[in-house]
Design an enzyme around this catalytic site. Structure first.
Site, PDB file in Angstrom:
ATOM      1  N   ASN A   6       3.929   2.571  -4.147  1.00  0.00           N
ATOM      2  CA  ASN A   6       4.316   1.633  -3.093  1.00  0.00           C
ATOM      3  C   ASN A   6       4.285   0.241  -3.711  1.00  0.00           C
ATOM      4  O   ASN A   6       3.215  -0.296  -3.979  1.00  0.00           O
ATOM      5  CB  ASN A   6       3.304   1.757  -1.930  1.00  0.00           C
ATOM      6  CG  ASN A   6       3.506   0.699  -0.870  1.00  0.00           C
ATOM      7  OD1 ASN A   6       4.499  -0.040  -0.885  1.00  0.00           O
ATOM      8  ND2 ASN A   6       2.566   0.618   0.060  1.00  0.00           N
ATOM      9  N   TRP A   7       5.471  -0.307  -3.948  1.00  0.00           N
ATOM     10  CA  TRP A   7       5.537  -1.582  -4.669  1.00  0.00           C
ATOM     11  C   TRP A   7       5.268  -2.775  -3.766  1.00  0.00           C
ATOM     12  O   TRP A   7       5.208  -3.914  -4.229  1.00  0.00           O
ATOM     13  CB  TRP A   7       6.910  -1.736  -5.360  1.00  0.00           C
ATOM     14  CG  TRP A   7       7.168  -0.731  -6.443  1.00  0.00           C
ATOM     15  CD1 TRP A   7       6.311   0.265  -6.872  1.00  0.00           C
ATOM     16  CD2 TRP A   7       8.344  -0.616  -7.246  1.00  0.00           C
ATOM     17  NE1 TRP A   7       6.902   0.987  -7.889  1.00  0.00           N
ATOM     18  CE2 TRP A   7       8.146   0.475  -8.136  1.00  0.00           C
ATOM     19  CE3 TRP A   7       9.559  -1.311  -7.308  1.00  0.00           C
ATOM     20  CZ2 TRP A   7       9.126   0.868  -9.063  1.00  0.00           C
ATOM     21  CZ3 TRP A   7      10.535  -0.923  -8.236  1.00  0.00           C
ATOM     22  CH2 TRP A   7      10.299   0.154  -9.096  1.00  0.00           C
ATOM     23  N   LYS A   8       5.152  -2.547  -2.472  1.00  0.00           N
ATOM     24  CA  LYS A   8       4.848  -3.614  -1.503  1.00  0.00           C
ATOM     25  C   LYS A   8       5.805  -4.806  -1.697  1.00  0.00           C
ATOM     26  O   LYS A   8       6.944  -4.606  -2.063  1.00  0.00           O
ATOM     27  CB  LYS A   8       3.371  -4.010  -1.606  1.00  0.00           C
ATOM     28  CG  LYS A   8       2.467  -2.783  -1.431  1.00  0.00           C
ATOM     29  CD  LYS A   8       1.025  -3.123  -1.230  1.00  0.00           C
ATOM     30  CE  LYS A   8       0.221  -1.822  -1.078  1.00  0.00           C
ATOM     31  NZ  LYS A   8      -1.207  -2.069  -0.830  1.00  0.00           N
ATOM     32  N   GLU A  35      -1.363  -2.027   6.198  1.00  0.00           N
ATOM     33  CA  GLU A  35      -0.913  -3.425   6.247  1.00  0.00           C
ATOM     34  C   GLU A  35       0.039  -3.642   7.418  1.00  0.00           C
ATOM     35  O   GLU A  35       0.078  -4.717   8.010  1.00  0.00           O
ATOM     36  CB  GLU A  35      -0.276  -3.809   4.900  1.00  0.00           C
ATOM     37  CG  GLU A  35      -1.355  -3.981   3.834  1.00  0.00           C
ATOM     38  CD  GLU A  35      -0.943  -3.629   2.425  1.00  0.00           C
ATOM     39  OE1 GLU A  35       0.271  -3.558   2.134  1.00  0.00           O
ATOM     40  OE2 GLU A  35      -1.845  -3.401   1.593  1.00  0.00           O
ATOM     41  N   GLU A  45      -5.778   6.636   3.587  1.00  0.00           N
ATOM     42  CA  GLU A  45      -6.044   5.405   2.856  1.00  0.00           C
ATOM     43  C   GLU A  45      -7.122   4.609   3.582  1.00  0.00           C
ATOM     44  O   GLU A  45      -6.816   3.878   4.533  1.00  0.00           O
ATOM     45  CB  GLU A  45      -4.767   4.558   2.770  1.00  0.00           C
ATOM     46  CG  GLU A  45      -3.622   5.250   2.054  1.00  0.00           C
ATOM     47  CD  GLU A  45      -2.626   4.245   1.496  1.00  0.00           C
ATOM     48  OE1 GLU A  45      -2.388   4.296   0.289  1.00  0.00           O
ATOM     49  OE2 GLU A  45      -2.120   3.412   2.251  1.00  0.00           O
ATOM     50  N   GLY A 101      -6.417  -2.124  -2.509  1.00  0.00           N
ATOM     51  CA  GLY A 101      -6.283  -3.376  -3.259  1.00  0.00           C
ATOM     52  C   GLY A 101      -7.609  -4.053  -3.555  1.00  0.00           C
ATOM     53  O   GLY A 101      -7.646  -5.209  -3.968  1.00  0.00           O
ATOM     54  N   GLY A 111      -0.699   1.726  -4.921  1.00  0.00           N
ATOM     55  CA  GLY A 111      -0.170   0.378  -4.717  1.00  0.00           C
ATOM     56  C   GLY A 111      -0.157  -0.386  -6.029  1.00  0.00           C
ATOM     57  O   GLY A 111       0.743  -0.226  -6.855  1.00  0.00           O
ATOM     58  N   GLY A 112      -1.176  -1.196  -6.242  1.00  0.00           N
ATOM     59  CA  GLY A 112      -1.237  -2.090  -7.406  1.00  0.00           C
ATOM     60  C   GLY A 112      -0.894  -1.433  -8.735  1.00  0.00           C
ATOM     61  O   GLY A 112      -0.135  -1.986  -9.532  1.00  0.00           O
TER      62      GLY A 112
HETATM   63  P1  PGA Z   1      -3.771   0.031  -3.883  1.00  0.00           P
HETATM   64  O1  PGA Z   1      -2.841   0.236  -2.593  1.00  0.00           O
HETATM   65  O2  PGA Z   1      -3.502   1.178  -4.800  1.00  0.00           O
HETATM   66  O3  PGA Z   1      -3.328  -1.290  -4.453  1.00  0.00           O
HETATM   67  O4  PGA Z   1      -5.177   0.003  -3.402  1.00  0.00           O
HETATM   68  C1  PGA Z   1      -2.655   1.504  -2.033  1.00  0.00           C
HETATM   69  C2  PGA Z   1      -1.727   1.414  -0.847  1.00  0.00           C
HETATM   70  O5  PGA Z   1      -1.801   0.438  -0.107  1.00  0.00           O
HETATM   71  O6  PGA Z   1      -0.893   2.316  -0.636  1.00  0.00           O
END
Ligand code: PGA
Length: 249
Positions: free
Chosen positions: A9-11, A96, A166, A172, A233-234
């Protein structure tokens, strides 16, 4: 041997050219990876990344979707637009979206049903905040989010549904649930799914873990019996951190 579902997930990161460069690099480096793979760039990069992953095994994902098919909904992106670009999977109910943009279980459920109705796969994210966990409400929160998120979804549609557990406090932050802790919650979610759809449907469902998944904890998490993949994510933003997660075994 089961296949794991590893999703990035590149957000709200990366321009179109940066996204294409990363996607091309991943296509080259993950050609020999046997897991189910997905990357979800920002909406603005979907068209270009769709071209970059064409013919590869990496599925194109979107990070969100509007709850209506089309019409006067300023700022929203419709299921038809996503499908038109080659999107196969949509992430819905990410924490989020729930916490920063106040998306309710009802709204998320509307999106889940709409996506499934049009043949998209769904990753439905659920998870508790630290306050909810410390207040002893972890199970109630996860149960409610699963039950309300899947309301009206038939057992026959479950093959297109992944649940991502999650814990909000692990996203994050560098804090990961221990593999044992995460597995226990996954087992609980599977029990909730069994209550809704029966044991065998629940057993067949993919439940990903998300929250600070990194190369050095991926293998331990995936070894657990109820963890079927990762939503990253990150660490999905660079080949050097994402590729080792996808190739954890
Ligand atoms: P993260 O994010 O790996 O940066 O903790 C995970 C996500 O929000 O899907």
């Amino acid at each position: 041997m089961r296949n794991y579902f590893i999703a990035g997930n590149w957000k709200m990161h990366k321009t179109v050219s940066e996204s294409v460069a990363l996607a091309k690099d991943l296509v080259a480096k993950l050609g020999d990876c046997n897991e189910k793979l997905m990357i979800a760039p920002a909406f603005t990069a979907l068209a270009a990344v769709s071209e970059a992953v064409k013919g590869s095994k990496i599925l194109l994902g979107a990070q969100n979707m509007g709850p209506e098919e089309q019409g006067a909904h300023t700022g929203e992106v419709s299921v038809f637009m996503l499908k038109d670009l080659g999107v196969k999977v949509v992430i819905l109910g990410h924490s989020e979206r729930r916490h920063s943009y106040h998306e309710s279980d009802e709204l998320i459920n509307k999106k889940v049903r709409l996506a499934l109705q049009h043949g998209l796969e769904v990753i439905l994210c659920v998870g508790e905040t630290l306050e909810e966990r410390e207040g002893g409400r972890l199970e109630t929160v996860c149960k409610t989010q699963v039950e309300k998120g899947l309301a009206g979804v038939a057992a026959a549609e479950l093959g297109k549904v992944t649940i991502a557990y999650e814990p909000v406090w692990a996203i994050g932050t560098g804090k990961t649930a221990t593999p044992e802790d995460a597995d226990a919650v996954h087992a609980y979610i599977r029990k909730v799914l069994a209550g809704l759809y029966g044991e065998s449907s629940a057993k067949a469902m993919c439940i990903q873990y998300g929250g600070s998944v990194k190369a050095d904890n991926a293998a331990q998490l995936m070894q657990k019996p109820n963890i079927d993949g990762a939503l990253v994510g990150g660490a999905s933003l660079k080949p050097e951190t994402f590729v080792p997660i996808a190739k954890f075994r």
